[in-house]
Motif scaffolding. Sequence first.
Motif, mmCIF file in Angstrom:
data_model
loop_
_atom_site.group_PDB
_atom_site.id
_atom_site.type_symbol
_atom_site.label_atom_id
_atom_site.label_comp_id
_atom_site.label_asym_id
_atom_site.label_seq_id
_atom_site.Cartn_x
_atom_site.Cartn_y
_atom_site.Cartn_z
ATOM 1 N N PRO A 41 -32.390 4.072 4.539
ATOM 2 C CA PRO A 41 -31.844 3.456 5.724
ATOM 3 C C PRO A 41 -31.248 2.376 5.234
ATOM 4 O O PRO A 41 -31.816 1.454 4.769
ATOM 5 N N GLY A 42 -30.039 2.000 5.963
ATOM 6 C CA GLY A 42 -29.359 0.787 5.722
ATOM 7 C C GLY A 42 -28.767 0.540 4.300
ATOM 8 O O GLY A 42 -28.276 -0.789 4.317
ATOM 9 N N LYS A 43 -28.698 1.249 3.669
ATOM 10 C CA LYS A 43 -28.341 1.084 2.058
ATOM 11 C C LYS A 43 -27.116 2.301 1.887
ATOM 12 O O LYS A 43 -26.997 3.111 2.602
ATOM 13 N N ASP A 44 -26.329 1.897 0.865
ATOM 14 C CA ASP A 44 -25.247 2.757 0.488
ATOM 15 C C ASP A 44 -25.817 3.977 -0.292
ATOM 16 O O ASP A 44 -26.942 3.897 -0.811
ATOM 17 N N ARG A 45 -24.986 5.012 -0.113
ATOM 18 C CA ARG A 45 -25.382 6.228 -0.875
ATOM 19 C C ARG A 45 -25.433 5.854 -2.538
ATOM 20 O O ARG A 45 -24.369 5.264 -2.908
ATOM 21 N N THR A 91 -37.891 6.697 -1.599
ATOM 22 C CA THR A 91 -37.923 7.040 -0.507
ATOM 23 C C THR A 91 -36.590 6.854 0.052
ATOM 24 O O THR A 91 -35.923 5.937 -0.007
ATOM 25 N N ALA A 92 -36.052 8.358 0.515
ATOM 26 C CA ALA A 92 -34.685 8.440 1.010
ATOM 27 C C ALA A 92 -34.348 9.731 1.362
ATOM 28 O O ALA A 92 -35.145 10.699 1.085
ATOM 29 N N VAL A 93 -32.866 10.009 1.862
ATOM 30 C CA VAL A 93 -32.617 11.465 2.005
ATOM 31 C C VAL A 93 -31.716 11.594 0.638
ATOM 32 O O VAL A 93 -30.994 10.834 0.470
ATOM 33 N N TYR A 94 -31.988 12.844 0.134
ATOM 34 C CA TYR A 94 -31.540 13.320 -1.228
ATOM 35 C C TYR A 94 -30.406 14.337 -0.722
ATOM 36 O O TYR A 94 -30.538 15.297 -0.081
ATOM 37 N N TYR A 95 -29.276 14.203 -1.559
ATOM 38 C CA TYR A 95 -28.258 14.842 -1.082
ATOM 39 C C TYR A 95 -27.546 15.701 -2.539
ATOM 40 O O TYR A 95 -27.591 15.048 -3.395
ATOM 41 N N CYS A 96 -27.412 17.003 -2.307
ATOM 42 C CA CYS A 96 -26.895 17.642 -3.424
ATOM 43 C C CYS A 96 -25.195 17.536 -3.243
ATOM 44 O O CYS A 96 -24.896 17.717 -2.081
ATOM 45 N N ALA A 97 -24.562 17.518 -4.457
ATOM 46 C CA ALA A 97 -23.130 17.295 -4.181
ATOM 47 C C ALA A 97 -22.396 18.063 -5.590
ATOM 48 O O ALA A 97 -23.205 18.428 -6.546
ATOM 49 N N PHE A 102 -17.073 14.822 -13.173
ATOM 50 C CA PHE A 102 -18.329 14.481 -13.656
ATOM 51 C C PHE A 102 -18.535 12.874 -13.421
ATOM 52 O O PHE A 102 -18.169 12.337 -14.371
ATOM 53 N N GLY A 103 -18.774 12.526 -12.098
ATOM 54 C CA GLY A 103 -18.742 10.931 -11.906
ATOM 55 C C GLY A 103 -19.836 10.590 -11.698
ATOM 56 O O GLY A 103 -21.022 11.374 -11.188
ATOM 57 N N THR A 104 -20.037 9.263 -11.088
ATOM 58 C CA THR A 104 -21.210 8.636 -10.396
ATOM 59 C C THR A 104 -20.904 8.182 -8.986
ATOM 60 O O THR A 104 -21.756 7.439 -8.372
ATOM 61 N N GLN A 105 -19.681 8.371 -8.501
ATOM 62 C CA GLN A 105 -19.417 7.665 -7.138
ATOM 63 C C GLN A 105 -19.441 9.055 -6.229
ATOM 64 O O GLN A 105 -19.049 10.049 -6.367
ATOM 65 N N PRO A 106 -19.854 8.643 -4.905
ATOM 66 C CA PRO A 106 -19.720 9.870 -3.785
ATOM 67 C C PRO A 106 -18.157 10.483 -3.918
ATOM 68 O O PRO A 106 -18.035 11.383 -3.487
ATOM 69 N N SER A 107 -17.201 9.483 -4.018
ATOM 70 C CA SER A 107 -15.998 10.027 -4.012
ATOM 71 C C SER A 107 -15.456 10.868 -5.043
ATOM 72 O O SER A 107 -14.599 11.729 -4.782
ATOM 73 N N THR A 110 -16.590 16.552 -3.898
ATOM 74 C CA THR A 110 -15.853 17.087 -2.835
ATOM 75 C C THR A 110 -16.859 17.878 -1.889
ATOM 76 O O THR A 110 -16.637 17.943 -0.581
ATOM 77 N N TYR A 111 -17.985 18.468 -2.352
ATOM 78 C CA TYR A 111 -18.962 19.433 -1.377
ATOM 79 C C TYR A 111 -20.097 18.661 -1.391
ATOM 80 O O TYR A 111 -20.717 18.262 -2.416
ATOM 81 N N TRP A 112 -20.909 18.653 -0.248
ATOM 82 C CA TRP A 112 -21.830 18.162 0.121
ATOM 83 C C TRP A 112 -22.918 18.865 0.851
ATOM 84 O O TRP A 112 -22.535 19.626 1.667
ATOM 85 N N GLY A 113 -24.272 18.919 0.498
ATOM 86 C CA GLY A 113 -25.395 19.562 1.556
ATOM 87 C C GLY A 113 -25.653 18.611 2.633
ATOM 88 O O GLY A 113 -24.976 17.426 2.686
ATOM 89 N N GLN A 114 -26.574 18.869 3.477
ATOM 90 C CA GLN A 114 -26.897 18.137 4.706
ATOM 91 C C GLN A 114 -27.918 17.266 4.390
ATOM 92 O O GLN A 114 -28.264 16.230 4.855
ATOM 93 N N GLY A 115 -28.662 17.200 3.369
ATOM 94 C CA GLY A 115 -29.660 16.367 2.740
ATOM 95 C C GLY A 115 -30.949 16.897 3.084
ATOM 96 O O GLY A 115 -31.178 17.696 4.136
ATOM 97 N N THR A 116 -31.954 16.294 2.463
ATOM 98 C CA THR A 116 -33.569 16.654 2.531
ATOM 99 C C THR A 116 -34.273 15.287 2.349
ATOM 100 O O THR A 116 -33.960 14.437 1.505
ATOM 101 N N GLN A 117 -35.107 14.980 3.282
ATOM 102 C CA GLN A 117 -36.019 13.663 3.172
ATOM 103 C C GLN A 117 -37.035 13.750 2.396
ATOM 104 O O GLN A 117 -38.128 14.755 2.442
#
Length: 122
Positions: A41-45, A91-97, A102-107, A110-117
């Motif tokens: 919460p309140g932080k960047d991905r 502690t965070a929401v974890y996303y599969c992408a 093969f990078g380290t930036q969200p950009s 292309t494809y993302w899941g909905q996340g799991t807490q």
Amino acid sequence: QVQLVESGGSLVQAGGSLRLSCTSSGRTFGSVAMAWFRQAPGKDREFIAAITSTTGRTNYADSVKGRFTISRDNTKNTGALQMNSLKPEDTAVYYCAAGWVFGTQPSHYTYWGQGTQVTVSS
């Protein structure tokens, strides 16, 4: 097209372990790199780990190196993140992408899941 669904998030005590899974229903999963990110919460991905499509080369953020392990099984169109020695700061929401870079930036993905807490209690 790659559709991703994460599972396995839960509440766990500090020092414990969790295994997150990422299931893909797309036909090109084996052709793309896969990564895990997390967002508190309140932080960047934040980048956690990535694995290439076929060679299995991996890359980890310093914050999880030695504690987390990324893996994938292209025959089953699945990926996983084994998390050991968990800390409250994990502690965070974890996303599969997934994506072709093969990078380290969200950009890069292309494809993302909905996340799991994932919640780690002290």
